[in-house]
Motif scaffolding. Structure first.
Motif, mmCIF file in Angstrom:
data_model
loop_
_atom_site.group_PDB
_atom_site.id
_atom_site.type_symbol
_atom_site.label_atom_id
_atom_site.label_comp_id
_atom_site.label_asym_id
_atom_site.label_seq_id
_atom_site.Cartn_x
_atom_site.Cartn_y
_atom_site.Cartn_z
ATOM 1 N N GLU A 171 -49.209 -24.715 -48.008
ATOM 2 C CA GLU A 171 -48.829 -26.060 -47.734
ATOM 3 C C GLU A 171 -48.414 -26.881 -49.347
ATOM 4 N N LYS A 172 -48.969 -26.255 -50.379
ATOM 5 C CA LYS A 172 -48.594 -26.566 -51.609
ATOM 6 C C LYS A 172 -47.113 -25.806 -51.831
ATOM 7 N N ARG A 173 -47.013 -24.713 -51.535
ATOM 8 C CA ARG A 173 -45.725 -23.712 -51.648
ATOM 9 C C ARG A 173 -44.697 -24.405 -51.019
ATOM 10 N N ALA A 174 -44.762 -25.133 -49.760
ATOM 11 C CA ALA A 174 -43.979 -25.609 -49.166
ATOM 12 C C ALA A 174 -43.425 -27.007 -49.812
ATOM 13 N N ILE A 175 -44.234 -27.862 -50.471
ATOM 14 C CA ILE A 175 -44.043 -28.869 -51.210
ATOM 15 C C ILE A 175 -43.247 -28.429 -52.484
ATOM 16 N N TYR A 176 -43.431 -27.280 -52.971
ATOM 17 C CA TYR A 176 -42.856 -26.902 -54.180
ATOM 18 C C TYR A 176 -41.423 -26.745 -53.765
ATOM 19 N N ASP A 177 -41.225 -25.998 -52.604
ATOM 20 C CA ASP A 177 -39.557 -25.673 -52.453
ATOM 21 C C ASP A 177 -39.040 -26.765 -51.831
ATOM 22 N N ALA A 178 -39.821 -27.842 -51.196
ATOM 23 C CA ALA A 178 -38.991 -29.082 -50.769
ATOM 24 C C ALA A 178 -38.683 -29.938 -51.803
ATOM 25 N N PHE A 179 -39.195 -29.665 -53.132
ATOM 26 C CA PHE A 179 -39.066 -30.747 -54.313
ATOM 27 C C PHE A 179 -38.520 -30.008 -55.337
ATOM 28 N N ALA A 180 -38.213 -28.699 -55.300
ATOM 29 C CA ALA A 180 -37.612 -28.007 -56.571
ATOM 30 C C ALA A 180 -36.508 -28.367 -57.045
ATOM 31 N N ASP A 181 -35.723 -28.994 -56.166
ATOM 32 C CA ASP A 181 -34.371 -29.541 -57.003
ATOM 33 C C ASP A 181 -34.362 -31.180 -57.357
ATOM 34 N N LYS A 182 -35.395 -32.004 -56.921
ATOM 35 C CA LYS A 182 -35.555 -33.288 -56.902
ATOM 36 C C LYS A 182 -35.871 -33.538 -58.294
ATOM 37 N N VAL A 183 -35.315 -34.959 -58.855
ATOM 38 C CA VAL A 183 -35.419 -35.308 -59.886
ATOM 39 C C VAL A 183 -36.642 -36.584 -59.970
ATOM 40 N N ALA A 184 -37.798 -36.591 -60.487
ATOM 41 C CA ALA A 184 -38.751 -37.643 -60.519
ATOM 42 C C ALA A 184 -38.184 -38.806 -61.227
ATOM 43 N N GLU A 185 -38.446 -40.087 -60.772
ATOM 44 C CA GLU A 185 -38.185 -41.134 -61.502
ATOM 45 C C GLU A 185 -38.618 -41.297 -62.962
ATOM 46 N N ARG A 186 -39.797 -40.557 -63.354
ATOM 47 C CA ARG A 186 -40.798 -40.602 -64.570
ATOM 48 C C ARG A 186 -41.030 -39.433 -64.892
ATOM 49 N N PRO A 187 -41.655 -38.773 -65.971
ATOM 50 C CA PRO A 187 -42.236 -37.811 -66.220
ATOM 51 C C PRO A 187 -43.575 -37.689 -65.616
ATOM 52 N N PHE A 188 -44.245 -36.792 -64.744
ATOM 53 C CA PHE A 188 -45.583 -36.621 -64.402
ATOM 54 C C PHE A 188 -46.559 -36.790 -65.584
ATOM 55 N N VAL A 189 -46.227 -36.024 -66.677
ATOM 56 C CA VAL A 189 -47.351 -36.215 -67.910
ATOM 57 C C VAL A 189 -46.351 -36.227 -69.180
#
Length: 299
Positions: free
Chosen positions: A249-267
Protein backbone atom coordinates in the motif's frame (compact mmCIF):
# COMPACT_ATOMS: atom_id res chain seq x y z
CA UNK A 1 35.23 -27.61 17.65
CA UNK A 2 36.90 -24.19 17.75
CA UNK A 3 35.79 -21.58 20.25
CA UNK A 4 34.14 -18.49 18.78
CA UNK A 5 36.84 -15.96 19.57
CA UNK A 6 35.94 -12.61 18.08
CA UNK A 7 32.72 -10.80 17.30
CA UNK A 8 33.09 -7.83 14.96
CA UNK A 9 30.32 -5.24 15.02
CA UNK A 10 28.83 -2.84 12.51
CA UNK A 11 26.70 -0.53 14.66
CA UNK A 12 25.14 1.59 11.93
CA UNK A 13 24.25 4.33 12.57
CA UNK A 14 20.80 5.03 11.16
CA UNK A 15 20.52 6.82 7.82
CA UNK A 16 24.17 6.24 6.96
CA UNK A 17 23.80 3.46 4.40
CA UNK A 18 23.54 0.47 6.73
CA UNK A 19 21.24 -1.32 4.31
CA UNK A 20 23.80 -0.93 1.52
CA UNK A 21 26.49 -2.45 3.73
CA UNK A 22 24.17 -5.32 4.69
CA UNK A 23 23.42 -5.93 1.02
CA UNK A 24 27.14 -6.59 0.54
CA UNK A 25 27.04 -9.10 3.41
CA UNK A 26 23.99 -10.78 1.93
CA UNK A 27 25.43 -10.94 -1.58
CA UNK A 28 28.63 -12.58 -0.29
CA UNK A 29 27.16 -14.62 2.57
CA UNK A 30 28.19 -18.04 1.27
CA UNK A 31 31.75 -16.95 0.47
CA UNK A 32 32.18 -15.21 3.83
CA UNK A 33 30.88 -18.17 5.78
CA UNK A 34 33.18 -20.45 3.80
CA UNK A 35 36.04 -18.39 5.25
CA UNK A 36 34.81 -19.06 8.77
CA UNK A 37 32.96 -15.80 9.36
CA UNK A 38 29.53 -16.19 10.92
CA UNK A 39 27.13 -13.45 9.77
CA UNK A 40 24.22 -11.76 11.50
CA UNK A 41 22.14 -8.97 9.96
CA UNK A 42 18.40 -8.22 9.92
CA UNK A 43 16.31 -9.27 6.96
CA UNK A 44 14.82 -6.49 4.87
CA UNK A 45 13.15 -6.33 1.48
CA UNK A 46 16.51 -5.54 -0.14
CA UNK A 47 18.52 -7.76 2.22
CA UNK A 48 17.42 -11.40 1.97
CA UNK A 49 18.57 -14.26 4.21
CA UNK A 50 19.08 -12.09 7.28
CA UNK A 51 18.41 -13.76 10.63
CA UNK A 52 19.48 -11.26 13.27
CA UNK A 53 16.67 -10.45 15.70
CA UNK A 54 17.86 -9.12 19.04
CA UNK A 55 16.17 -6.34 20.97
CA UNK A 56 18.40 -4.81 23.64
CA UNK A 57 16.33 -3.63 26.60
CA UNK A 58 18.77 -1.47 28.55
CA UNK A 59 16.18 -0.98 31.32
CA UNK A 60 17.04 -4.53 32.41
CA UNK A 61 20.26 -3.15 33.92
CA UNK A 62 18.19 -1.75 36.78
CA UNK A 63 17.86 -5.10 38.57
CA UNK A 64 19.76 -8.42 38.70
CA UNK A 65 16.74 -10.60 37.94
CA UNK A 66 15.68 -8.54 34.95
CA UNK A 67 19.28 -8.46 33.75
CA UNK A 68 19.71 -12.24 33.87
CA UNK A 69 16.43 -12.70 32.01
CA UNK A 70 17.38 -10.17 29.34
CA UNK A 71 20.84 -11.63 28.79
CA UNK A 72 19.37 -15.13 28.45
CA UNK A 73 16.77 -13.86 25.97
CA UNK A 74 19.33 -12.01 23.83
CA UNK A 75 21.69 -15.00 23.83
CA UNK A 76 18.83 -17.21 22.68
CA UNK A 77 18.03 -14.66 19.93
CA UNK A 78 21.66 -14.67 18.80
CA UNK A 79 22.17 -18.44 19.05
CA UNK A 80 21.39 -19.08 15.34
CA UNK A 81 24.04 -16.51 14.42
CA UNK A 82 26.70 -17.10 17.06
CA UNK A 83 26.65 -20.89 17.17
CA UNK A 84 30.33 -21.78 17.22
CA UNK A 85 30.82 -24.97 15.21
CA UNK A 86 33.51 -24.40 12.63
CA UNK A 87 33.23 -20.62 12.96
CA UNK A 88 36.13 -18.74 14.45
CA UNK A 89 34.82 -15.18 14.08
CA UNK A 90 31.45 -13.51 13.65
CA UNK A 91 30.14 -10.22 12.30
CA UNK A 92 26.94 -8.63 13.55
CA UNK A 93 25.45 -5.69 11.64
CA UNK A 94 22.58 -3.92 13.42
CA UNK A 95 22.06 -0.15 13.69
CA UNK A 96 19.48 -0.47 16.47
CA UNK A 97 22.06 -1.75 18.96
CA UNK A 98 23.00 1.85 19.79
CA UNK A 99 19.37 2.96 20.13
CA UNK A 100 16.46 4.20 18.05
CA UNK A 101 15.81 7.32 15.98
CA UNK A 102 12.86 8.48 18.08
CA UNK A 103 15.23 10.21 20.49
CA UNK A 104 16.10 12.72 17.75
CA UNK A 105 12.57 14.11 17.91
CA UNK A 106 13.02 14.63 21.66
CA UNK A 107 16.20 16.65 21.22
CA UNK A 108 18.39 13.79 22.46
CA UNK A 109 21.03 11.80 20.64
CA UNK A 110 21.16 8.07 21.46
CA UNK A 111 20.76 8.90 25.18
CA UNK A 112 21.09 5.29 26.37
CA UNK A 113 23.99 4.19 24.19
CA UNK A 114 26.33 3.55 27.13
CA UNK A 115 23.84 1.26 28.87
CA UNK A 116 23.08 -0.52 25.62
CA UNK A 117 26.76 -1.12 24.89
CA UNK A 118 27.24 -2.44 28.43
CA UNK A 119 24.37 -4.87 27.95
CA UNK A 120 25.64 -5.95 24.53
CA UNK A 121 29.05 -6.72 26.00
CA UNK A 122 27.44 -8.91 28.66
CA UNK A 123 25.37 -10.73 26.05
CA UNK A 124 28.39 -11.48 23.85
CA UNK A 125 30.63 -12.67 26.69
CA UNK A 126 32.89 -14.71 26.69
CA UNK A 127 33.67 -13.93 23.04
CA UNK A 128 36.02 -10.98 22.67
CA UNK A 129 34.93 -7.87 20.83
CA UNK A 130 36.96 -7.59 17.65
CA UNK A 131 36.71 -4.52 15.43
CA UNK A 132 33.76 -2.14 15.54
CA UNK A 133 32.56 0.14 12.75
CA UNK A 134 30.34 3.17 13.29
CA UNK A 135 29.13 5.21 10.33
CA UNK A 136 28.26 8.81 11.18
CA UNK A 137 26.49 11.67 9.43
CA UNK A 138 26.12 15.42 9.78
CA UNK A 139 23.41 16.27 12.30
CA UNK A 140 21.36 18.47 9.96
CA UNK A 141 20.85 15.92 7.20
CA UNK A 142 20.67 13.05 9.71
CA UNK A 143 17.77 14.61 11.61
CA UNK A 144 15.84 15.41 8.45
CA UNK A 145 16.44 11.99 6.92
CA UNK A 146 15.50 10.18 10.15
CA UNK A 147 12.23 12.11 10.46
CA UNK A 148 11.33 11.27 6.88
CA UNK A 149 12.10 7.59 7.40
CA UNK A 150 10.06 7.31 10.58
CA UNK A 151 7.17 9.05 8.82
CA UNK A 152 6.85 6.01 6.56
CA UNK A 153 5.86 3.81 9.52
CA UNK A 154 4.66 6.08 12.36
CA UNK A 155 2.25 8.91 12.97
CA UNK A 156 4.59 11.86 13.37
CA UNK A 157 4.31 15.22 15.10
CA UNK A 158 4.62 18.37 13.04
CA UNK A 159 8.26 18.94 12.18
CA UNK A 160 7.86 22.58 13.20
CA UNK A 161 7.41 21.28 16.77
CA UNK A 162 10.52 19.09 16.52
CA UNK A 163 13.17 21.13 14.80
CA UNK A 164 13.60 23.63 17.64
CA UNK A 165 14.52 20.77 19.98
CA UNK A 166 16.89 19.34 17.41
CA UNK A 167 18.65 22.68 16.98
CA UNK A 168 19.98 22.39 20.55
CA UNK A 169 20.03 18.63 21.02
CA UNK A 170 21.85 16.84 23.84
CA UNK A 171 24.77 14.52 23.12
CA UNK A 172 26.47 13.85 19.81
CA UNK A 173 28.87 11.53 18.02
CA UNK A 174 31.76 12.04 20.49
CA UNK A 175 29.54 10.75 23.32
CA UNK A 176 28.49 7.73 21.23
CA UNK A 177 32.13 7.00 20.42
CA UNK A 178 33.13 7.32 24.07
CA UNK A 179 30.41 4.86 25.12
CA UNK A 180 31.50 2.31 22.51
CA UNK A 181 35.14 2.55 23.55
CA UNK A 182 34.45 2.45 27.27
CA UNK A 183 31.93 -0.39 27.31
CA UNK A 184 32.95 -2.62 24.39
CA UNK A 185 36.72 -1.99 24.40
CA UNK A 186 37.09 -3.11 20.78
CA UNK A 187 40.37 -4.06 19.19
CA UNK A 188 39.83 -1.19 16.77
CA UNK A 189 37.06 1.37 16.31
CA UNK A 190 36.48 2.57 12.75
CA UNK A 191 34.44 5.76 12.42
CA UNK A 192 33.23 6.35 8.86
CA UNK A 193 31.73 9.73 7.87
CA UNK A 194 28.77 9.28 5.55
CA UNK A 195 29.01 9.89 1.83
CA UNK A 196 26.70 8.68 -0.89
CA UNK A 197 29.40 7.05 -3.00
CA UNK A 198 31.63 4.70 -1.07
CA UNK A 199 33.14 1.24 -1.36
CA UNK A 200 31.29 -0.97 1.12
CA UNK A 201 33.35 -3.98 0.10
CA UNK A 202 36.50 -2.10 1.06
CA UNK A 203 34.92 -1.14 4.38
CA UNK A 204 34.16 -4.81 5.02
CA UNK A 205 37.83 -5.58 4.39
CA UNK A 206 38.85 -2.97 6.95
CA UNK A 207 36.36 -4.22 9.51
CA UNK A 208 37.42 -7.85 9.05
CA UNK A 209 41.04 -7.65 7.84
CA UNK A 210 41.55 -11.41 8.05
CA UNK A 211 39.24 -11.93 5.07
CA UNK A 212 40.46 -12.87 1.62
CA UNK A 213 38.61 -10.30 -0.47
CA UNK A 214 39.40 -11.97 -3.80
CA UNK A 215 36.22 -13.17 -5.43
CA UNK A 216 33.88 -11.08 -3.26
CA UNK A 217 31.50 -8.87 -5.18
CA UNK A 218 29.83 -5.52 -4.49
CA UNK A 219 26.07 -5.58 -4.22
CA UNK A 220 23.93 -4.35 -7.06
CA UNK A 221 20.70 -2.41 -7.15
CA UNK A 222 19.09 0.28 -5.04
CA UNK A 223 18.74 0.13 -1.29
CA UNK A 224 15.84 2.02 0.32
CA UNK A 225 13.56 4.12 -1.83
CA UNK A 226 13.06 7.73 -0.73
CA UNK A 227 9.43 8.83 -0.54
CA UNK A 228 8.80 12.31 -2.01
CA UNK A 229 7.21 14.99 0.16
CA UNK A 230 3.73 14.63 -1.37
CA UNK A 231 3.78 10.87 -0.69
CA UNK A 232 4.85 11.40 2.92
CA UNK A 233 2.01 13.87 3.51
CA UNK A 234 -0.41 11.29 2.10
CA UNK A 235 1.04 8.51 4.26
CA UNK A 236 0.62 10.70 7.34
CA UNK A 237 -2.95 11.58 6.35
CA UNK A 238 -3.88 7.92 6.03
CA UNK A 239 -2.07 6.90 9.22
CA UNK A 240 -3.87 9.57 11.22
CA UNK A 241 -7.09 8.15 9.78
CA UNK A 242 -6.18 4.79 11.29
CA UNK A 243 -4.84 2.97 8.22
CA UNK A 244 -1.89 0.69 9.01
CA UNK A 245 -0.49 0.74 5.46
CA UNK A 246 1.42 -2.39 4.58
CA UNK A 247 4.36 -2.21 2.20
CA UNK A 248 2.40 -2.80 -0.99
CA UNK A 249 0.00 0.00 0.00
CA UNK A 250 2.88 2.38 0.72
CA UNK A 251 4.48 1.47 -2.58
CA UNK A 252 1.20 2.32 -4.33
CA UNK A 253 1.27 5.74 -2.65
CA UNK A 254 4.88 6.19 -3.75
CA UNK A 255 3.93 5.45 -7.35
CA UNK A 256 0.83 7.66 -7.26
CA UNK A 257 2.65 10.69 -5.81
CA UNK A 258 6.07 10.27 -7.41
CA UNK A 259 5.55 13.21 -9.80
CA UNK A 260 3.44 15.43 -7.55
CA UNK A 261 4.86 18.52 -5.88
CA UNK A 262 3.87 19.23 -2.28
CA UNK A 263 2.74 22.73 -1.30
CA UNK A 264 5.48 22.87 1.34
CA UNK A 265 8.47 20.73 2.38
CA UNK A 266 7.64 17.79 4.60
CA UNK A 267 10.84 18.35 6.60
CA UNK A 268 12.95 21.48 6.66
CA UNK A 269 15.26 22.90 9.29
CA UNK A 270 15.59 26.65 9.66
CA UNK A 271 18.59 27.72 7.60
CA UNK A 272 20.39 29.03 10.71
CA UNK A 273 19.69 25.77 12.56
CA UNK A 274 21.02 23.71 9.66
CA UNK A 275 24.14 25.85 9.45
CA UNK A 276 24.78 25.54 13.20
CA UNK A 277 24.19 21.79 13.21
CA UNK A 278 26.60 21.36 10.32
CA UNK A 279 29.21 23.43 12.16
CA UNK A 280 28.68 21.35 15.29
CA UNK A 281 29.25 18.18 13.30
CA UNK A 282 32.46 19.51 11.77
CA UNK A 283 33.67 20.52 15.22
CA UNK A 284 32.92 17.02 16.56
CA UNK A 285 34.73 15.51 13.57
CA UNK A 286 37.79 17.59 14.47
CA UNK A 287 37.64 16.29 18.04
CA UNK A 288 37.51 12.68 16.86
CA UNK A 289 40.31 13.33 14.39
CA UNK A 290 42.57 14.10 17.36
CA UNK A 291 41.86 10.81 19.16
CA UNK A 292 44.42 8.04 19.01
CA UNK A 293 42.00 5.31 20.14
CA UNK A 294 39.91 5.31 16.94
CA UNK A 295 40.46 5.39 13.20
CA UNK A 296 38.54 8.04 11.28
CA UNK A 297 38.06 6.64 7.76
CA UNK A 298 38.01 9.66 5.49
CA UNK A 299 39.64 8.26 2.35
Amino acid sequence: MRQLRYVHLHLGAHRTGSTAFQMVLSANAAALQAQGLRLGFPERSRVPNGQLRAHLDHAALEGPTQLRTQIAKNRADLAPVLGTGEYHQALLSEENFIGGMISFEQGRFYPNVRERMRLLRMVLHPAAIGNVMLMIRSYDTLFESAFRKRAETHVMPSYEDVRHRQANFEGGWPAVVEAILAELRPQKLLVVPYRRKRDDLALLGRLCPHLDMAGLTPSEGRTNISFPDAALFEIQRQRRAGNKLFWDEKRAIYDAFADKVAERPFVQLHSDHAKNLRARYLSDLALMRQRSDLTLVED
